[in-house]
Motif scaffolding. Sequence first.
Motif, PDB file in Angstrom:
ATOM      1  N   LEU A 199      36.674  42.364  45.898  1.00  0.00           N
ATOM      2  CA  LEU A 199      36.288  41.495  47.013  1.00  0.00           C
ATOM      3  C   LEU A 199      36.460  40.024  46.668  1.00  0.00           C
ATOM      4  O   LEU A 199      36.907  39.238  47.502  1.00  0.00           O
ATOM      5  N   LEU A 200      36.115  39.623  45.446  1.00  0.00           N
ATOM      6  CA  LEU A 200      36.179  38.215  45.040  1.00  0.00           C
ATOM      7  C   LEU A 200      37.289  38.013  44.010  1.00  0.00           C
ATOM      8  O   LEU A 200      37.116  37.325  42.999  1.00  0.00           O
ATOM      9  N   GLN A 201      38.442  38.575  44.293  1.00  0.00           N
ATOM     10  CA  GLN A 201      39.545  38.538  43.335  1.00  0.00           C
ATOM     11  C   GLN A 201      40.073  37.134  43.091  1.00  0.00           C
ATOM     12  O   GLN A 201      40.716  36.871  42.063  1.00  0.00           O
ATOM     13  N   ASP A 202      39.796  36.186  44.002  1.00  0.00           N
ATOM     14  CA  ASP A 202      40.296  34.819  43.843  1.00  0.00           C
ATOM     15  C   ASP A 202      39.238  33.856  43.328  1.00  0.00           C
ATOM     16  O   ASP A 202      39.488  32.651  43.241  1.00  0.00           O
ATOM     17  N   ASP A 203      38.058  34.365  42.983  1.00  0.00           N
ATOM     18  CA  ASP A 203      36.995  33.492  42.483  1.00  0.00           C
ATOM     19  C   ASP A 203      37.334  33.052  41.053  1.00  0.00           C
ATOM     20  O   ASP A 203      37.405  33.888  40.144  1.00  0.00           O
ATOM     21  N   PRO A 204      37.521  31.741  40.812  1.00  0.00           N
ATOM     22  CA  PRO A 204      37.937  31.283  39.477  1.00  0.00           C
ATOM     23  C   PRO A 204      36.862  31.439  38.410  1.00  0.00           C
ATOM     24  O   PRO A 204      37.166  31.363  37.209  1.00  0.00           O
ATOM     25  N   GLU A 205      35.615  31.659  38.793  1.00  0.00           N
ATOM     26  CA  GLU A 205      34.542  31.803  37.823  1.00  0.00           C
ATOM     27  C   GLU A 205      34.333  33.244  37.371  1.00  0.00           C
ATOM     28  O   GLU A 205      33.480  33.512  36.529  1.00  0.00           O
ATOM     29  N   ILE A 206      35.107  34.181  37.939  1.00  0.00           N
ATOM     30  CA  ILE A 206      35.009  35.595  37.570  1.00  0.00           C
ATOM     31  C   ILE A 206      36.223  35.965  36.734  1.00  0.00           C
ATOM     32  O   ILE A 206      37.364  35.667  37.103  1.00  0.00           O
TER      33      ILE A 206
END
Length: 303
Positions: free
Chosen positions: A100-107
Motif C-alpha cells: 500500500l505504501l510502496q512509495d513512502d521514502p521512510e519505509i
Amino acid sequence: MSREVVSHRDGHVYEFGPEMDPIYEAADGESLTIETVDSLSGAIQEADDLLDAIPEEVNAATGPIAVAGASPGDVLAVEIEDVRVAEDRGRVLTAPGFGLLQDDPEIDHPATRITEVDADAEAVDFEGIDVPIEPVIGTIGVATDGETVSTLTPDDHGGNLDTTDVTGGTTVYFPVFQEGAMLALGDAKAAMADGEMCGTGAEIAVEVDATLSVIEDPAVSPDRPLLDTGDAVKTVASAETMEAAVELANADMLDLLSHHHGFSRTEAYLFSSLVGGLEVSQVVDPQVTARNAVPSEYLSLPF
C-alpha cells in the motif's frame, strides 16, 4: 476419522486456468487434509533474506483437486474445519513496488522480519510483541471460465483473496466453471490484518482440514465466491478499484437478500444499507478485494 492427505509435494500450481490437471480426485462430500507450503516456497528463512522483487512464480497453491460430479453451473462448498500452522516461523516482509505504501521514502523496501511461532502460547512474536495465531488461507480458488490467472491475482474464481474470514469455521462457496471444479489453495498466514497493507501477513505453511461438497442446481447461482462464517454471510468481489469491488459485492448481496426475503431489487438495496457491512479484504494485489457482510439473523444461503 481417517482423511486422505493431499500435499504440495504431490503437486501445486501458480496459475488458475480453464484447463487444469488434477493431482487428486475427491469424492463428493470427502474430507481431506491439505498441506501447503509458504507463499515464497521456503526462500525466506532469516531476517537477512530479502525479497528484491515479487517472483514470477509465487503463492504455490496445493492442487488442483477435482471433485467428482462437479459441473459448470454447480456450486462447490469448501467447509474449512481447521487450519493449523505447520512450522515454527512466519515471514512478514516488503518488496520494491509492492504494498500500500510502496512509495513512502521512510519505509525500507525490501525488509524482512521473522515471526517466531509459539504453538503452545498460540502466538507469533513480532519484535517482542505477541500477536495471536489466527491462520488464514490467502489463496483459494477453482478453475476459471476462460482466462488463465496467476495465483497472485484474485478474481471471480477466487484466487488470491487474502480474506481473513477464510479460516477454520468458515464454508467457502465457489461457482463451478469447469468439470471437477479443480480446487487449489495455499499462501497461508499465521496472522494477517484486513487489508494486508505491506503485501504480506506472517507467511507460513499450514495443514487444512476441509470437506468438499457439490451443490447441484443452486437456488441462486453465484458469480463469485461466497462465505458463511456462521455469524454472517459475506459476498466477496475483486476488481481493479475498491469502488468497483464494493459495488460488485453489494450487487451480489442483493441477489441473496431478494431470494431470501422475496424483496424487489430496490427493497433489497435499501435493506442492505440497514444491515450490511462493507469490509476490506486486501488492497495490495493486482486487483483489490472487498466483501459485503450481512449477519446470519437476516440471511441464510439458499443451498
